[in-house]
Design a protein around this motif. Structure first.
Motif, PDB file in Angstrom:
ATOM      1  N   LEU A  82      38.099  24.448  59.996  1.00 44.86           N
ATOM      2  CA  LEU A  82      36.941  24.602  60.292  1.00 44.86           C
ATOM      3  C   LEU A  82      36.766  24.473  61.888  1.00 44.86           C
ATOM      4  O   LEU A  82      37.327  23.572  62.598  1.00 44.86           O
ATOM      5  CB  LEU A  82      35.973  23.369  59.878  1.00 44.86           C
ATOM      6  N   ASN A  83      36.392  25.784  62.483  1.00 42.58           N
ATOM      7  CA  ASN A  83      36.411  25.593  63.906  1.00 42.58           C
ATOM      8  C   ASN A  83      37.936  25.338  64.657  1.00 42.58           C
ATOM      9  O   ASN A  83      37.673  24.626  65.537  1.00 42.58           O
ATOM     10  CB  ASN A  83      35.216  24.984  64.595  1.00 42.58           C
ATOM     11  N   GLY A  84      38.881  25.621  64.017  1.00 42.44           N
ATOM     12  CA  GLY A  84      40.216  25.466  64.519  1.00 42.44           C
ATOM     13  C   GLY A  84      40.868  23.942  64.215  1.00 42.44           C
ATOM     14  O   GLY A  84      41.922  23.565  64.467  1.00 42.44           O
ATOM     15  N   THR A  85      40.199  23.314  63.328  1.00 42.91           N
ATOM     16  CA  THR A  85      40.411  21.710  63.003  1.00 42.91           C
ATOM     17  C   THR A  85      40.861  21.972  61.494  1.00 42.91           C
ATOM     18  O   THR A  85      39.857  22.041  60.747  1.00 42.91           O
ATOM     19  CB  THR A  85      39.369  20.768  63.371  1.00 42.91           C
ATOM     20  N   ASN A  86      41.864  21.202  61.199  1.00 36.89           N
ATOM     21  CA  ASN A  86      42.322  21.221  59.622  1.00 36.89           C
ATOM     22  C   ASN A  86      41.148  20.338  58.924  1.00 36.89           C
ATOM     23  O   ASN A  86      41.185  19.138  59.343  1.00 36.89           O
ATOM     24  CB  ASN A  86      43.457  20.927  59.583  1.00 36.89           C
ATOM     25  N   ILE A  87      40.730  20.843  57.822  1.00 38.27           N
ATOM     26  CA  ILE A  87      39.838  19.891  57.012  1.00 38.27           C
ATOM     27  C   ILE A  87      40.262  19.498  55.624  1.00 38.27           C
ATOM     28  O   ILE A  87      39.912  18.553  55.022  1.00 38.27           O
ATOM     29  CB  ILE A  87      38.204  20.414  57.078  1.00 38.27           C
ATOM     30  N   LYS A  88      41.267  20.257  55.038  1.00 40.17           N
ATOM     31  CA  LYS A  88      41.675  20.066  53.701  1.00 40.17           C
ATOM     32  C   LYS A  88      43.136  20.957  53.699  1.00 40.17           C
ATOM     33  O   LYS A  88      43.071  22.083  54.107  1.00 40.17           O
ATOM     34  CB  LYS A  88      40.956  20.708  52.818  1.00 40.17           C
ATOM     35  N   SER A  89      44.009  20.424  53.031  1.00 39.38           N
ATOM     36  CA  SER A  89      45.120  21.232  52.745  1.00 39.38           C
ATOM     37  C   SER A  89      45.741  20.546  51.483  1.00 39.38           C
ATOM     38  O   SER A  89      45.654  19.435  50.965  1.00 39.38           O
ATOM     39  CB  SER A  89      46.169  21.080  53.931  1.00 39.38           C
ATOM     40  N   GLY A  90      46.357  21.404  50.768  1.00 40.05           N
ATOM     41  CA  GLY A  90      47.125  20.850  49.467  1.00 40.05           C
ATOM     42  C   GLY A  90      47.585  22.063  48.572  1.00 40.05           C
ATOM     43  O   GLY A  90      47.285  23.429  48.824  1.00 40.05           O
ATOM     44  N   ILE A  91      48.101  21.842  47.344  1.00 38.24           N
ATOM     45  CA  ILE A  91      48.604  22.661  46.512  1.00 38.24           C
ATOM     46  C   ILE A  91      47.357  23.223  45.619  1.00 38.24           C
ATOM     47  O   ILE A  91      46.580  22.013  44.995  1.00 38.24           O
ATOM     48  CB  ILE A  91      49.669  22.110  45.650  1.00 38.24           C
ATOM     49  N   GLY A  92      47.082  24.387  45.592  1.00 42.01           N
ATOM     50  CA  GLY A  92      46.018  24.985  44.875  1.00 42.01           C
ATOM     51  C   GLY A  92      44.592  24.569  45.202  1.00 42.01           C
ATOM     52  O   GLY A  92      43.706  24.792  44.283  1.00 42.01           O
ATOM     53  N   GLU A  93      44.396  24.249  46.460  1.00 40.89           N
ATOM     54  CA  GLU A  93      43.132  23.853  46.916  1.00 40.89           C
ATOM     55  C   GLU A  93      42.282  25.023  47.418  1.00 40.89           C
ATOM     56  O   GLU A  93      41.942  25.391  48.173  1.00 40.89           O
ATOM     57  CB  GLU A  93      43.444  23.026  47.981  1.00 40.89           C
ATOM     58  N   LYS A  94      41.748  25.550  46.307  1.00 34.92           N
ATOM     59  CA  LYS A  94      40.657  26.861  46.665  1.00 34.92           C
ATOM     60  C   LYS A  94      39.199  26.471  46.872  1.00 34.92           C
ATOM     61  O   LYS A  94      38.580  27.529  47.140  1.00 34.92           O
ATOM     62  CB  LYS A  94      40.760  27.406  45.321  1.00 34.92           C
ATOM     63  N   THR A  95      38.658  25.209  47.039  1.00 36.06           N
ATOM     64  CA  THR A  95      37.599  24.791  47.233  1.00 36.06           C
ATOM     65  C   THR A  95      37.754  23.800  48.510  1.00 36.06           C
ATOM     66  O   THR A  95      38.444  22.776  48.164  1.00 36.06           O
ATOM     67  CB  THR A  95      36.845  24.295  46.058  1.00 36.06           C
ATOM     68  N   ALA A  96      36.784  23.794  49.376  1.00 35.31           N
ATOM     69  CA  ALA A  96      36.627  22.951  50.587  1.00 35.31           C
ATOM     70  C   ALA A  96      35.017  22.575  50.790  1.00 35.31           C
ATOM     71  O   ALA A  96      34.387  23.439  50.423  1.00 35.31           O
ATOM     72  CB  ALA A  96      37.310  23.215  51.864  1.00 35.31           C
ATOM     73  N   TYR A  97      34.779  21.413  51.204  1.00 33.83           N
ATOM     74  CA  TYR A  97      33.660  21.041  51.654  1.00 33.83           C
ATOM     75  C   TYR A  97      33.510  20.406  53.092  1.00 33.83           C
ATOM     76  O   TYR A  97      34.515  20.045  53.459  1.00 33.83           O
ATOM     77  CB  TYR A  97      33.006  19.680  50.680  1.00 33.83           C
ATOM     78  N   PHE A  98      32.493  20.684  53.841  1.00 31.76           N
ATOM     79  CA  PHE A  98      32.061  20.332  55.076  1.00 31.76           C
ATOM     80  C   PHE A  98      30.514  19.985  55.435  1.00 31.76           C
ATOM     81  O   PHE A  98      29.680  20.429  54.650  1.00 31.76           O
ATOM     82  CB  PHE A  98      32.678  21.292  55.956  1.00 31.76           C
ATOM     83  N   ILE A  99      30.499  19.471  56.377  1.00 24.66           N
ATOM     84  CA  ILE A  99      29.177  19.187  56.880  1.00 24.66           C
ATOM     85  C   ILE A  99      28.719  20.112  58.080  1.00 24.66           C
ATOM     86  O   ILE A  99      29.491  20.241  59.082  1.00 24.66           O
ATOM     87  CB  ILE A  99      28.769  17.551  57.099  1.00 24.66           C
ATOM     88  N   SER A 100      27.585  20.787  57.871  1.00 25.94           N
ATOM     89  CA  SER A 100      27.076  21.773  58.883  1.00 25.94           C
ATOM     90  C   SER A 100      26.713  21.003  60.361  1.00 25.94           C
ATOM     91  O   SER A 100      26.170  20.020  60.064  1.00 25.94           O
ATOM     92  CB  SER A 100      26.201  22.755  58.365  1.00 25.94           C
ATOM     93  N   ASN A 101      27.185  21.450  61.371  1.00 21.76           N
ATOM     94  CA  ASN A 101      26.635  20.745  62.461  1.00 21.76           C
ATOM     95  C   ASN A 101      25.318  21.649  63.178  1.00 21.76           C
ATOM     96  O   ASN A 101      25.059  21.673  64.275  1.00 21.76           O
ATOM     97  CB  ASN A 101      27.744  20.957  63.607  1.00 21.76           C
TER      98      ASN A 101
END
Length: 225
Positions: A82-101
């Motif tokens: 997200l904007n150059g910063t890693n927010i999630k990684s892993g095997i099979g991780e096809k979905t991610a969540y974050f908070i909008s700024n």
């Protein structure tokens, strides 16, 4: 065999080889199918995209399409940025969540697949809270009679409209919506003394009861004939 015929056969073969290479390349070209949604409030019958505002949770997901088929990524390493910063990684991780700024934000997905690393970037577009005054009438020129208006809030960080405070004004004068449904307003124009044309400036403000900075104002200009 004549040299001209040999050259012609060679040229045809070369064209065929180029076509085969292009065909194979087209078949294996991967395509990312991206989807994202803001987890905030919109009216139940709203069919459009819900956009995040400041502090809205956002869910993003994807599939990978190769040869018109969704491929299995359950054993692939996936990174989300997200904007150059890693927010999630892993095997099979096809979905991610974050908070909008509250601003447009860039998402980058990286995948290890069949010995290669594939990339895709996309933008999650932000918005501001909005409120629209809805009336069932198709025109803004109304005859004398009774009318109902509804405040429709969009993109607030609430679960339902009960978590919002509504304030109505008519030509600068504060008026009250329905006691049990403050987002609803009923007005009656039935006086025989009403001028033939009366301009009406109707407005409504909506405020998040749990965050006073989250607010919006809607306007509607009408004429009573």
């Amino acid at each position: 065999m004549k040299k001209d015929n040999i050259k012609l056969i060679g040229l045809i073969g070369l064209i065929g080889l180029i076509g085969l290479i292009k065909s194979v390349s087209a078949q294996i070209a991967p395509e990312f199918i991206i989807s994202w949604k803001a987890l905030n409030y919109t009216p139940a019958d709203y069919q459009g995209k819900s956009f995040p505002i400041q502090s809205t949770p956002v869910e993003a997901s994807f599939d990978l399409l190769i040869n018109n088929k969704i491929v299995d990524l359950s054993k692939s390493k996936i990174w989300w940025e997200l904007n150059g910063t890693n927010i999630k990684s892993g095997i099979g991780e096809k979905t991610a969540y974050f908070i909008s700024n509250g601003n447009d934000q860039m998402i980058r997905i990286s995948i290890e697949y069949n010995g290669s690393t594939l990339y895709e970037t996309f933008t999650v577009t932000s918005a501001k809270p909005q409120v629209v005054i809805d009336t069932r009438n198709q025109t803004k020129n109304l005859s004398l009679g009774k009318y109902s208006f509804t405040a429709l809030p969009y993109f607030f960080n609430v679960l339902n409209s009960n978590e919002l405070s509504f304030s109505w004004m008519n030509n600068g004068q504060k008026i009250t919506g329905q006691a049990d449904s403050p987002e609803q307003l009923d007005l009656s124009f039935e006086s025989e003394g009403t001028p033939k044309k009366t301009d009406l400036n109707l407005s409504v403000s909506a405020i998040n009861l749990y965050n006073q900075l989250e607010l919006a104002r809607g306007l509607l200009n009408l004429s009573i004939k």
